[in-house]
Design a protein around this motif. Structure first.
Motif, PDB file in Angstrom:
ATOM      1  N   UNK A 172      13.246 -18.454  -1.722  1.00  0.00           N
ATOM      2  CA  UNK A 172      13.149 -17.383  -0.727  1.00  0.00           C
ATOM      3  C   UNK A 172      14.293 -16.411  -0.998  1.00  0.00           C
ATOM      4  N   UNK A 173      13.954 -15.207  -1.475  1.00  0.00           N
ATOM      5  CA  UNK A 173      14.965 -14.263  -1.954  1.00  0.00           C
ATOM      6  C   UNK A 173      14.623 -12.852  -1.482  1.00  0.00           C
ATOM      7  N   UNK A 174      14.718 -12.607  -0.172  1.00  0.00           N
ATOM      8  CA  UNK A 174      14.306 -11.305   0.364  1.00  0.00           C
ATOM      9  C   UNK A 174      15.377 -10.239   0.157  1.00  0.00           C
ATOM     10  N   UNK A 175      14.999  -8.961   0.317  1.00  0.00           N
ATOM     11  CA  UNK A 175      15.982  -7.880   0.183  1.00  0.00           C
ATOM     12  C   UNK A 175      16.824  -7.666   1.443  1.00  0.00           C
ATOM     13  N   UNK A 196      10.232 -31.399   0.580  1.00  0.00           N
ATOM     14  CA  UNK A 196      10.234 -30.310  -0.388  1.00  0.00           C
ATOM     15  C   UNK A 196      11.605 -29.673  -0.540  1.00  0.00           C
ATOM     16  N   UNK A 197      11.862 -29.108  -1.700  1.00  0.00           N
ATOM     17  CA  UNK A 197      13.121 -28.422  -1.979  1.00  0.00           C
ATOM     18  C   UNK A 197      12.947 -26.941  -1.658  1.00  0.00           C
ATOM     19  N   UNK A 198      13.865 -26.395  -0.885  1.00  0.00           N
ATOM     20  CA  UNK A 198      13.835 -24.982  -0.532  1.00  0.00           C
ATOM     21  C   UNK A 198      15.167 -24.348  -0.888  1.00  0.00           C
ATOM     22  N   UNK A 199      15.116 -23.175  -1.512  1.00  0.00           N
ATOM     23  CA  UNK A 199      16.311 -22.419  -1.901  1.00  0.00           C
ATOM     24  C   UNK A 199      16.246 -21.061  -1.218  1.00  0.00           C
ATOM     25  N   UNK A 258      18.167 -32.706   7.326  1.00  0.00           N
ATOM     26  CA  UNK A 258      19.159 -33.413   6.509  1.00  0.00           C
ATOM     27  C   UNK A 258      19.178 -32.857   5.088  1.00  0.00           C
ATOM     28  N   UNK A 259      20.197 -33.244   4.340  1.00  0.00           N
ATOM     29  CA  UNK A 259      20.351 -32.792   2.946  1.00  0.00           C
ATOM     30  C   UNK A 259      20.309 -31.268   2.856  1.00  0.00           C
ATOM     31  N   UNK A 260      21.237 -30.641   3.537  1.00  0.00           N
ATOM     32  CA  UNK A 260      21.365 -29.196   3.636  1.00  0.00           C
ATOM     33  C   UNK A 260      22.657 -28.800   2.928  1.00  0.00           C
ATOM     34  N   UNK A 261      22.540 -28.207   1.739  1.00  0.00           N
ATOM     35  CA  UNK A 261      23.687 -27.832   0.919  1.00  0.00           C
ATOM     36  C   UNK A 261      23.892 -26.325   0.981  1.00  0.00           C
ATOM     37  N   UNK A 262      25.116 -25.911   1.216  1.00  0.00           N
ATOM     38  CA  UNK A 262      25.456 -24.498   1.213  1.00  0.00           C
ATOM     39  C   UNK A 262      26.374 -24.164   0.054  1.00  0.00           C
ATOM     40  N   UNK A 275      23.686 -19.462  -1.571  1.00  0.00           N
ATOM     41  CA  UNK A 275      22.393 -20.132  -1.570  1.00  0.00           C
ATOM     42  C   UNK A 275      22.442 -21.269  -0.565  1.00  0.00           C
ATOM     43  N   UNK A 276      21.429 -21.355   0.268  1.00  0.00           N
ATOM     44  CA  UNK A 276      21.191 -22.560   1.055  1.00  0.00           C
ATOM     45  C   UNK A 276      20.134 -23.365   0.304  1.00  0.00           C
ATOM     46  N   UNK A 277      20.426 -24.614   0.044  1.00  0.00           N
ATOM     47  CA  UNK A 277      19.508 -25.465  -0.715  1.00  0.00           C
ATOM     48  C   UNK A 277      19.210 -26.708   0.113  1.00  0.00           C
ATOM     49  N   UNK A 278      17.947 -26.896   0.429  1.00  0.00           N
ATOM     50  CA  UNK A 278      17.513 -28.034   1.228  1.00  0.00           C
ATOM     51  C   UNK A 278      16.854 -29.061   0.312  1.00  0.00           C
TER      52      UNK A 278
END
Length: 276
Positions: free
Chosen positions: A159-162, A186-189, A213-217, A236-239
């Motif tokens: 997810x990379x919006x302007x 699922x992995x979300x970036x 859970x598993x929420x990396x910043x 980046x937020x990475x789930x």
């Protein structure tokens, strides 16, 4: 904040984002099972670093051109991905996430791209011709939910919006919550610019309250102190990042910090678990 990508292609945020995206997908590909890669805000897919938009800002000089001049082997995968769309030692074109993800595909993987802007979607279809990518022209948040769960057990949503819309963060937060209910593993970036810390901290707190859970910043601050009213970096937020990715992350982040620090600043890039 308006972050139209043609003005910023190849800048420091792209170097970090694409280096980490490559490492993330490669870590997931250590297992043979198929992946579905979904890019909700795909853009044009390929950018001319000598074009009017990119030359107006000149940001690639502090991003991709620095990465190409640096000898650190940890940046080799990133440089290879950029070099794949260029001829010659110095890049003239910059691949967006769609072209980079297409390079990473194995025969069993799928790539789904979405771009709502009609002109950009038209360009994207041309840029991706000859690849196996499917290209959609839909509302990004509607598509995000509609495609979950994907046809494969594992996958990544990028997810990379302007950030042109004032409610962009609110839409991301609401859609992420609904997406997690549909596809919890699922992995979300999620990419975001860093302009002021107050806005950043407020959004981070909202995302924490989702209880995922598993929420990396990952945060990349370019300057040693905040520079008022300008771009200060990106994150980046990475789930649900895979273990192999998080274990290999510290030396890569240090390599990126060192090569991208503006003159007179050491910069800072960190990775922290936000829901431990």
């Amino acid at each position: 904040m308006n972050y139209r990508h043609s003005f910023h292609a190849g800048n420091s945020a792209d170097v970090v984002k694409h280096s980490l995206l490559i490492a993330l997908v490669r870590a997931l590909q250590q297992k043979p099972g198929a992946l579905t890669l979904i890019d909700t805000h795909a853009g044009c897919g390929l950018y001319d670093l000598g074009g009017e938009d990119a030359q107006r800002t000149g940001e690639s000089a502090q991003g991709v051109l620095r990465a190409f001049a640096d000898p650190n082997r940890l940046l080799d995968d990133y440089r290879t991905a950029v070099q794949a769309v260029n001829v010659g030692a110095e890049p003239q074109l910059y691949p967006g996430s769609p072209r980079i993800l297409a390079q990473l595909l194995r025969p069993q993987d799928f790539l789904i791209l979405n771009e709502k802007h009609p002109d950009d979607a038209y360009t994207l279809r041309g840029v991706m011709r000859g690849t196996s990518a499917a290209v959609h022209e839909r509302d990004a948040y509607e598509l995000w939910l509609a495609l979950l769960p994907p046809r494969t057990a594992r996958g990544v949503v990028v997810v990379d919006p302007p950030y042109e819309q004032t409610d962009e963060r609110e839409r991301i937060t609401a859609t992420l919550a609904a997406a997690h209910r549909k596809w919890a593993h699922g992995v979300t970036v999620i990419w975001y610019p860093l302009k002021d810390r107050a806005t950043h901290w407020q959004w981070k707190a909202q995302l924490r309250r989702l209880g995922i859970p598993k929420f990396l910043g990952v945060e990349h601050w370019l300057y040693d102190g905040d520079q008022p009213d300008i771009y200060n970096g990106a994150g980046l937020y990475i789930f649900n990042p895979p273990y192999a990715f998080t274990q290999a992350l510290p030396p890569l982040l240090e390599a990126l910090r060192a090569v991208l620090a503006p003159e007179g600043h050491s910069g800072e890039i960190t990775a922290d678990w936000l829901n431990d």
